[in-house]
Structure formats: C-alpha cells, structure tokens
Write a protein that holds these residues in place. Structure first.
Motif, short mmCIF file in Angstrom:
data_model
loop_
_atom_site.label_atom_id
_atom_site.label_comp_id
_atom_site.label_asym_id
_atom_site.label_seq_id
_atom_site.Cartn_x
_atom_site.Cartn_y
_atom_site.Cartn_z
N ILE A 6 34.03 -9.44 -3.45
CA ILE A 6 34.54 -10.00 -2.34
C ILE A 6 33.44 -10.03 -1.28
O ILE A 6 32.76 -9.13 -0.99
CB ILE A 6 35.69 -9.00 -1.87
CG1 ILE A 6 37.03 -9.01 -2.89
CG2 ILE A 6 36.24 -9.66 -0.63
CD1 ILE A 6 38.07 -8.33 -2.82
N ALA A 40 37.01 -16.02 -1.16
CA ALA A 40 36.02 -15.09 -0.83
C ALA A 40 35.58 -14.09 -1.61
O ALA A 40 34.85 -13.46 -1.71
CB ALA A 40 36.97 -14.13 0.31
N ILE A 41 36.19 -14.48 -2.94
CA ILE A 41 35.80 -13.79 -4.13
C ILE A 41 34.82 -14.62 -4.86
O ILE A 41 35.13 -15.54 -5.54
CB ILE A 41 36.93 -13.45 -5.11
CG1 ILE A 41 37.80 -12.51 -4.07
CG2 ILE A 41 36.72 -12.41 -6.21
CD1 ILE A 41 39.39 -12.24 -4.72
N CYS A 61 36.12 -12.91 3.65
CA CYS A 61 37.44 -12.03 3.42
C CYS A 61 38.12 -11.84 4.64
O CYS A 61 37.44 -11.49 5.73
CB CYS A 61 37.12 -10.72 2.57
SG CYS A 61 38.72 -9.82 2.50
N ARG A 62 39.49 -12.11 4.81
CA ARG A 62 40.18 -12.07 6.13
C ARG A 62 41.39 -10.84 5.99
O ARG A 62 42.00 -10.75 6.85
CB ARG A 62 41.00 -13.28 6.28
CG ARG A 62 40.28 -14.65 6.46
CD ARG A 62 39.76 -15.11 7.69
NE ARG A 62 39.20 -16.59 7.64
CZ ARG A 62 39.82 -17.46 7.68
NH1 ARG A 62 40.79 -17.56 8.34
NH2 ARG A 62 38.99 -18.58 7.60
N GLY A 63 41.37 -10.19 4.84
CA GLY A 63 41.97 -8.93 4.68
C GLY A 63 43.61 -9.44 4.67
O GLY A 63 44.35 -8.64 4.91
N CYS A 64 43.65 -10.54 4.02
CA CYS A 64 45.26 -11.01 3.94
C CYS A 64 46.01 -10.15 2.80
O CYS A 64 47.15 -10.21 3.05
CB CYS A 64 45.29 -12.42 3.46
SG CYS A 64 44.74 -12.79 1.78
N GLY A 65 45.19 -9.52 2.02
CA GLY A 65 46.01 -8.72 0.70
C GLY A 65 46.46 -9.48 -0.37
O GLY A 65 46.95 -8.86 -1.19
N ILE A 66 46.43 -10.71 -0.44
CA ILE A 66 46.82 -11.48 -1.60
C ILE A 66 46.31 -10.85 -2.94
O ILE A 66 46.92 -10.93 -3.80
CB ILE A 66 46.60 -12.93 -1.17
CG1 ILE A 66 47.44 -13.40 -0.26
CG2 ILE A 66 47.03 -13.75 -2.65
CD1 ILE A 66 47.29 -14.66 0.12
N CYS A 67 45.04 -10.78 -2.88
CA CYS A 67 44.48 -10.42 -4.09
C CYS A 67 44.62 -8.96 -4.53
O CYS A 67 44.95 -8.84 -5.85
CB CYS A 67 42.90 -10.30 -3.99
SG CYS A 67 42.25 -9.32 -2.51
N HIS A 116 38.36 -6.59 1.98
CA HIS A 116 38.84 -5.75 0.88
C HIS A 116 37.50 -5.72 -0.14
O HIS A 116 36.63 -5.97 -0.12
CB HIS A 116 39.95 -6.47 0.06
CG HIS A 116 41.02 -6.30 0.76
ND1 HIS A 116 41.22 -6.56 2.17
CD2 HIS A 116 42.57 -6.38 0.48
CE1 HIS A 116 42.45 -6.11 2.60
NE2 HIS A 116 43.29 -6.09 1.30
N CYS A 165 42.82 -16.14 -4.09
CA CYS A 165 42.22 -16.03 -2.63
C CYS A 165 42.30 -17.36 -2.25
O CYS A 165 41.66 -18.20 -2.53
CB CYS A 165 40.81 -15.19 -2.91
SG CYS A 165 40.14 -15.21 -1.01
N PRO A 166 43.07 -17.46 -0.82
CA PRO A 166 43.15 -18.72 -0.37
C PRO A 166 41.88 -19.18 0.48
O PRO A 166 41.47 -20.14 1.00
CB PRO A 166 44.32 -18.66 0.53
CG PRO A 166 44.52 -17.35 1.02
CD PRO A 166 43.85 -16.57 -0.10
N PHE A 167 41.02 -17.98 0.66
CA PHE A 167 39.61 -18.10 1.57
C PHE A 167 38.51 -18.23 0.57
O PHE A 167 37.35 -18.12 1.16
CB PHE A 167 39.48 -17.20 2.68
CG PHE A 167 40.82 -17.20 3.43
CD1 PHE A 167 41.16 -18.13 4.37
CD2 PHE A 167 41.72 -16.28 3.16
CE1 PHE A 167 42.04 -18.13 5.22
CE2 PHE A 167 42.96 -16.02 4.01
CZ PHE A 167 43.31 -16.99 4.91
S1 SF4 Z 1 42.84 -12.83 -0.87
FE1 SF4 Z 1 40.78 -13.25 -0.13
S2 SF4 Z 1 40.88 -13.17 2.10
FE2 SF4 Z 1 42.67 -12.12 1.17
S3 SF4 Z 1 42.11 -9.97 1.02
FE3 SF4 Z 1 41.65 -10.72 -0.93
S4 SF4 Z 1 39.48 -11.48 -0.71
FE4 SF4 Z 1 40.22 -10.90 1.36
#
Ligand code: SF4
Ligand code: SF4
Length: 124
Positions: A69, A118-119, A74-80, A97, A114-116
């Motif tokens: 990540i 970031a991974i 990463c915005r810390g949305c927690g979806i992942c 994360h 991940c919508p951003f």
């Molecule tokens: S889904 Fe993407 S933006 Fe959201 S916490 Fe996970 S890595 Fe970060």
C-alpha cells in the motif's frame, strides 16, 4: 506465473512447441507455437528469472510480486481491509493501511477494490 515451474520446464516447453510446429496439419496449428518460441528465443532470460529466481521484472505475475500500500495514496477508507479474505491488512480509519506479507495470499482482491489505486505491485 505461480512460482511453481522448474528450470527444465523451459526445455519441455520448447520441445512441445517445436513438436506442435512440425506435426500440425494446418497453417494455424503450425504458427500457434510461434509466440512461445520467439519469446523463448528473444526473452529467455526473463523466463529463467521466473523459474529460477521467482522474479517477474514486469511486475505482472501476482504470485511473484508483493502487493504494497502506497501511504501517499492511501486514504484509510478500510475497503481493502474489509475485503481481505485472510485479514492481512491493518490500519486505522483515515490513516495509511498496511499489508502483512507473511499472511497475504496474493489474491489481489484489495488492489481490485481500492478506489484510490493505492495498492501497487512490488517486484520481489
Ligand atoms: S482501499 Fe485503498 S485507500 Fe482504502 S484503506 Fe485500502 S489502500 Fe487505503
Ligand atoms: S492480496 Fe488478497 S490476501 Fe493479500 S492483502 Fe490483498 S486481499 Fe489480502
């Protein structure tokens, strides 16, 4: 691609492709193995890296890469974290994360969700 090949598999692959080329009756069959034969000829070192060192320099083979990540994205949305089937992701809401590489089974679900974006893949 899954990190399970042996060095001798390259010779088997080449033999098989040559046999298909020689024994096929139609032109389609005779040319079907060409992508394998030409990549073995011109990019053999990349095949060797895959089978001997479990390395994919293009970062395409998921099993041969780590997913990480990028804390900048990463915005810390927690979806992942919610979608990881083995609980390999940790992190607080709105904070970057992290993936535990010892637990991760490299399924790629987190990167897909991940919508951003970031991974990212990191070659091993
Ligand atoms: S889904 Fe993407 S933006 Fe959201 S916490 Fe996970 S890595 Fe970060
Ligand atoms: S690749 Fe799969 S197992 Fe690894 S952290 Fe992502 S969702 Fe979890």
């Amino acid at each position: 691609m899954n990190g399970k090949a042996e060095p001798d598999d390259l010779n088997k692959l080449e033999r098989l492709a040559n046999n298909i080329k020689k024994s096929a009756i139609c032109g389609l069959g005779q040319t079907a193995p060409n992508p394998v034969l030409s990549t073995l000829k011109y990019f053999r070192e990349e095949y060797v890296e895959h089978v001997s060192y479990n390395k994919c320099r293009a970062g395409y083979c998921r099993a041969l890469c780590n997913l990480v990540i990028n804390p900048e994205k990463c915005r810390g949305c927690g979806i992942c974290k919610r979608n990881c089937p083995v609980g390999a992701i940790s992190g607080e809401v709105k904070m970057p994360h992290e993936i535990n590489q010892k637990i991760c089974i490299k399924c790629g679900t987190c990167a897909d969700k991940c919508p951003f974006h970031a991974i990212e893949k990191q070659t091993i």
